[in-house]
Scaffold this active site. Sequence first.
Site, PDB file in Angstrom:
ATOM      1  N   TYR A  72       0.845  -1.210   0.000  1.00  0.00           N
ATOM      2  CA  TYR A  72       0.000   0.000   0.000  1.00  0.00           C
ATOM      3  C   TYR A  72       0.876   1.253   0.000  1.00  0.00           C
ATOM      4  O   TYR A  72       0.593   2.230  -0.683  1.00  0.00           O
ATOM      5  CB  TYR A  72      -0.899  -0.009   1.240  1.00  0.00           C
ATOM      6  CG  TYR A  72      -1.951   1.073   1.206  1.00  0.00           C
ATOM      7  CD1 TYR A  72      -3.205   0.831   0.665  1.00  0.00           C
ATOM      8  CD2 TYR A  72      -1.673   2.339   1.703  1.00  0.00           C
ATOM      9  CE1 TYR A  72      -4.162   1.816   0.622  1.00  0.00           C
ATOM     10  CE2 TYR A  72      -2.624   3.344   1.661  1.00  0.00           C
ATOM     11  CZ  TYR A  72      -3.871   3.085   1.130  1.00  0.00           C
ATOM     12  OH  TYR A  72      -4.817   4.069   1.077  1.00  0.00           O
ATOM     13  N   PHE A 125      -7.779  20.019 -23.702  1.00  0.00           N
ATOM     14  CA  PHE A 125      -8.497  18.765 -23.956  1.00  0.00           C
ATOM     15  C   PHE A 125      -9.784  18.767 -23.111  1.00  0.00           C
ATOM     16  O   PHE A 125      -9.852  19.426 -22.072  1.00  0.00           O
ATOM     17  CB  PHE A 125      -7.609  17.555 -23.614  1.00  0.00           C
ATOM     18  CG  PHE A 125      -8.344  16.261 -23.840  1.00  0.00           C
ATOM     19  CD1 PHE A 125      -8.650  15.859 -25.126  1.00  0.00           C
ATOM     20  CD2 PHE A 125      -8.788  15.493 -22.770  1.00  0.00           C
ATOM     21  CE1 PHE A 125      -9.385  14.698 -25.340  1.00  0.00           C
ATOM     22  CE2 PHE A 125      -9.510  14.327 -22.982  1.00  0.00           C
ATOM     23  CZ  PHE A 125      -9.809  13.924 -24.269  1.00  0.00           C
ATOM     24  N   ASP A 126     -10.789  18.013 -23.554  1.00  0.00           N
ATOM     25  CA  ASP A 126     -12.128  18.076 -22.923  1.00  0.00           C
ATOM     26  C   ASP A 126     -12.121  17.871 -21.414  1.00  0.00           C
ATOM     27  O   ASP A 126     -12.801  18.583 -20.688  1.00  0.00           O
ATOM     28  CB  ASP A 126     -13.051  17.012 -23.531  1.00  0.00           C
ATOM     29  CG  ASP A 126     -12.970  17.020 -25.032  1.00  0.00           C
ATOM     30  OD1 ASP A 126     -13.766  17.713 -25.656  1.00  0.00           O
ATOM     31  OD2 ASP A 126     -12.069  16.339 -25.569  1.00  0.00           O
ATOM     32  N   ASP A 216       0.503  19.564 -20.629  1.00  0.00           N
ATOM     33  CA  ASP A 216      -0.395  18.418 -20.724  1.00  0.00           C
ATOM     34  C   ASP A 216       0.260  17.514 -21.763  1.00  0.00           C
ATOM     35  O   ASP A 216       0.097  17.694 -22.964  1.00  0.00           O
ATOM     36  CB  ASP A 216      -1.792  18.871 -21.161  1.00  0.00           C
ATOM     37  CG  ASP A 216      -2.743  17.689 -21.372  1.00  0.00           C
ATOM     38  OD1 ASP A 216      -2.290  16.534 -21.221  1.00  0.00           O
ATOM     39  OD2 ASP A 216      -3.921  17.923 -21.695  1.00  0.00           O
ATOM     40  N   ALA A 218       0.318  14.130 -22.655  1.00  0.00           N
ATOM     41  CA  ALA A 218      -0.103  12.757 -22.962  1.00  0.00           C
ATOM     42  C   ALA A 218       0.705  12.194 -24.133  1.00  0.00           C
ATOM     43  O   ALA A 218       1.080  11.027 -24.154  1.00  0.00           O
ATOM     44  CB  ALA A 218      -1.596  12.733 -23.302  1.00  0.00           C
ATOM     45  N   LYS A 259      -1.302   7.046 -23.326  1.00  0.00           N
ATOM     46  CA  LYS A 259      -0.842   7.343 -24.687  1.00  0.00           C
ATOM     47  C   LYS A 259       0.664   7.041 -24.746  1.00  0.00           C
ATOM     48  O   LYS A 259       1.047   5.895 -24.942  1.00  0.00           O
ATOM     49  CB  LYS A 259      -1.138   8.803 -25.051  1.00  0.00           C
ATOM     50  CG  LYS A 259      -2.608   9.086 -25.311  1.00  0.00           C
ATOM     51  CD  LYS A 259      -3.408   9.303 -24.068  1.00  0.00           C
ATOM     52  CE  LYS A 259      -4.768   9.901 -24.335  1.00  0.00           C
ATOM     53  NZ  LYS A 259      -5.574   9.951 -23.103  1.00  0.00           N
ATOM     54  N   HIS A 451     -22.354  13.140 -25.878  1.00  0.00           N
ATOM     55  CA  HIS A 451     -21.893  12.288 -26.985  1.00  0.00           C
ATOM     56  C   HIS A 451     -21.711  10.832 -26.580  1.00  0.00           C
ATOM     57  O   HIS A 451     -21.798   9.946 -27.408  1.00  0.00           O
ATOM     58  CB  HIS A 451     -20.600  12.843 -27.587  1.00  0.00           C
ATOM     59  CG  HIS A 451     -19.484  12.983 -26.601  1.00  0.00           C
ATOM     60  ND1 HIS A 451     -19.506  13.911 -25.582  1.00  0.00           N
ATOM     61  CD2 HIS A 451     -18.336  12.299 -26.452  1.00  0.00           C
ATOM     62  CE1 HIS A 451     -18.406  13.789 -24.861  1.00  0.00           C
ATOM     63  NE2 HIS A 451     -17.681  12.819 -25.362  1.00  0.00           N
TER      64      HIS A 451
HETATM   65  N1  F0G Z   1      -5.048  15.339 -22.038  1.00  0.00           N
HETATM   66  C1  F0G Z   1      -5.078  14.967 -23.334  1.00  0.00           C
HETATM   67  C2  F0G Z   1      -4.337  15.782 -24.333  1.00  0.00           C
HETATM   68  C3  F0G Z   1      -5.826  13.839 -23.727  1.00  0.00           C
HETATM   69  O1  F0G Z   1      -5.842  13.503 -25.024  1.00  0.00           O
HETATM   70  C4  F0G Z   1      -6.513  13.103 -22.753  1.00  0.00           C
HETATM   71  C5  F0G Z   1      -7.317  11.924 -23.128  1.00  0.00           C
HETATM   72  C6  F0G Z   1      -6.454  13.514 -21.414  1.00  0.00           C
HETATM   73  C7  F0G Z   1      -5.702  14.643 -21.095  1.00  0.00           C
HETATM   74  C8  F0G Z   1      -7.190  12.784 -20.320  1.00  0.00           C
HETATM   75  O2  F0G Z   1      -6.564  11.593 -20.076  1.00  0.00           O
HETATM   76  O3  F0G Z   1      -8.240   9.845 -20.671  1.00  0.00           O
HETATM   77  O4  F0G Z   1      -6.235   9.321 -19.285  1.00  0.00           O
HETATM   78  O5  F0G Z   1      -8.070  10.653 -18.343  1.00  0.00           O
HETATM   79  N2  F0G Z   1      -7.632  11.629 -24.311  1.00  0.00           N
HETATM   80  C9  F0G Z   1      -8.374  10.464 -24.784  1.00  0.00           C
HETATM   81  C10 F0G Z   1      -8.721  10.617 -26.222  1.00  0.00           C
HETATM   82  C11 F0G Z   1      -9.524  10.075 -23.928  1.00  0.00           C
HETATM   83  O6  F0G Z   1      -9.450   9.734 -26.742  1.00  0.00           O
HETATM   84  O7  F0G Z   1      -8.286  11.563 -26.870  1.00  0.00           O
HETATM   85  P1  F0G Z   1      -7.341  10.283 -19.559  1.00  0.00           P
END
Ligand code: F0G
Length: 463
Positions: A72, A125-126, A216, A218, A259, A451
């Site tokens: 843990y 990102f969303d 950010d 990824a 990613k 969506h």
């Molecule tokens: N930042 C970027 C640039 C991303 O593309 C994503 C996720 C996240 C943050 C959030 O990361 O999914 O691990 O919580 N992108 C995926 C996509 C979901 O399909 O583009 P996460």
Amino acid sequence: MDHYQLPPFRIKMVEPIRQISKEERIQKLKEAGYNPFQLRSEDVFIDLLTDSGTGAMSHFQWAALMKGDEAYAGSASFYRLEEVVKRITGYRYMMPAHQGRGAEQVVIPLLVQHPGMVFLSNIHFDTTRAHVELAGARAIDCVVDECFDLDTYHPFKGNFDLQKLEHEILTHKKENVAGIIMTITNNSAGGQPVSMQNMRDVAQLATRYGIKLLIDGARYAENAYFVKIREEGYSNKSVREIAREAFDLADIFLMSSKKDGLVNIGGLIAIKNDLELFRQCQTRIVPMEGFPTYGGLAGRDMDALAVGLEEALDEGYLSYRLDEIKYLGDLLRQAGVPIQYPTGGHAVFVECGRMCPQIPFDQFPAQAVCNELYIEGGIRAVEIGSLLLGRDPDSGKNLKSDAEFMRLTIPRRTYTFEHLRYVAECVIRVYQRRNDIRGLKFTYESPILRHFTASFAPVEDGQ
Ligand code: F0G
């Protein structure tokens, strides 16, 4: 024909996929309410919904899983991961999170100190935008205009418009800017890279106005490889050095490791040297993600990630990775399909607004094309357009997106060039009958993140 870099791996284990008949696909799509998110993956032949957590691990990663220490607190797996993250980023502090949005929910609210604050990004990102808004701040995008000029070549369409960025800082006043977030690569408009020069200029502004700078990251390794091949002065530098140069510019690194971590689950928070912020994160992560030495991950996940982070910096792999995207993009462009050009690091973005001008934006042209592609070849893609954007919270009206993209997202080390050729053939067949494609109307729409769960019916003549 162009020469494309071949995959620097061979296949040791296979995962069978099957193609159901066209009649079955038509039926399955109807049952899914004309929303590919509602399909079962077993009914999908080639799944290009996302590159997130869908890649293949190497045999080194599978071997590393066995070393997982599931303690843990103070797990040996954590220390192995920490060492790799510190070596790559040069940052002093790090903690894992269960995925990218887990890292966001810990860090972003800590940077929002009072009401009325904003975050500035090339494009948020969303989930990043959602966490900014949940924390009571506003998310403002400052990407260059070239980003939406799809046909014109620009090596770094992910770049910040520096004038716009500075204008926003001055408009909102520096004390109200909670942070600047560099999304590398810039997912939302094509996985487009950001140049080192642009990152340096953004960092200079951040320093001048005393604003925290976040990456950010990824897809930071794909971004670094683009810098190597497209930016003057970088061809002789290693991707590792280039990535390090980017990390040196920023204060905080957030990563969805699903990613460029080459794992199925995982995220990271790394902080350059702000001990106070790190301590705040340590406190906050416990009720959110878990104890700071596991952050929502199993020990074995952390070991797989420690290996995956290194593998993603392999230049043979990165050059093949970018080439497989380019290969698919080239086939589509040669057939006249409108795409974001040049292709980015993880996906080909098809502009369906232009492909199907007969479909109004609020009948979701890209969603309609995604559905046709599933019927055509059992391929699942994702809409990045007005359906994803949602409604204006004040007026309740559908917002119109700058572009109506169908994203063909390529999982890492998973599909072959033959699969991609098949994808291109199917997209081209859909393109050839584009004039017959009809829009969609809601039969169910949820108030947020519609969506994922919406259902539709095809629009009939006269509707
Ligand atoms: N930042 C970027 C640039 C991303 O593309 C994503 C996720 C996240 C943050 C959030 O990361 O999914 O691990 O919580 N992108 C995926 C996509 C979901 O399909 O583009 P996460």
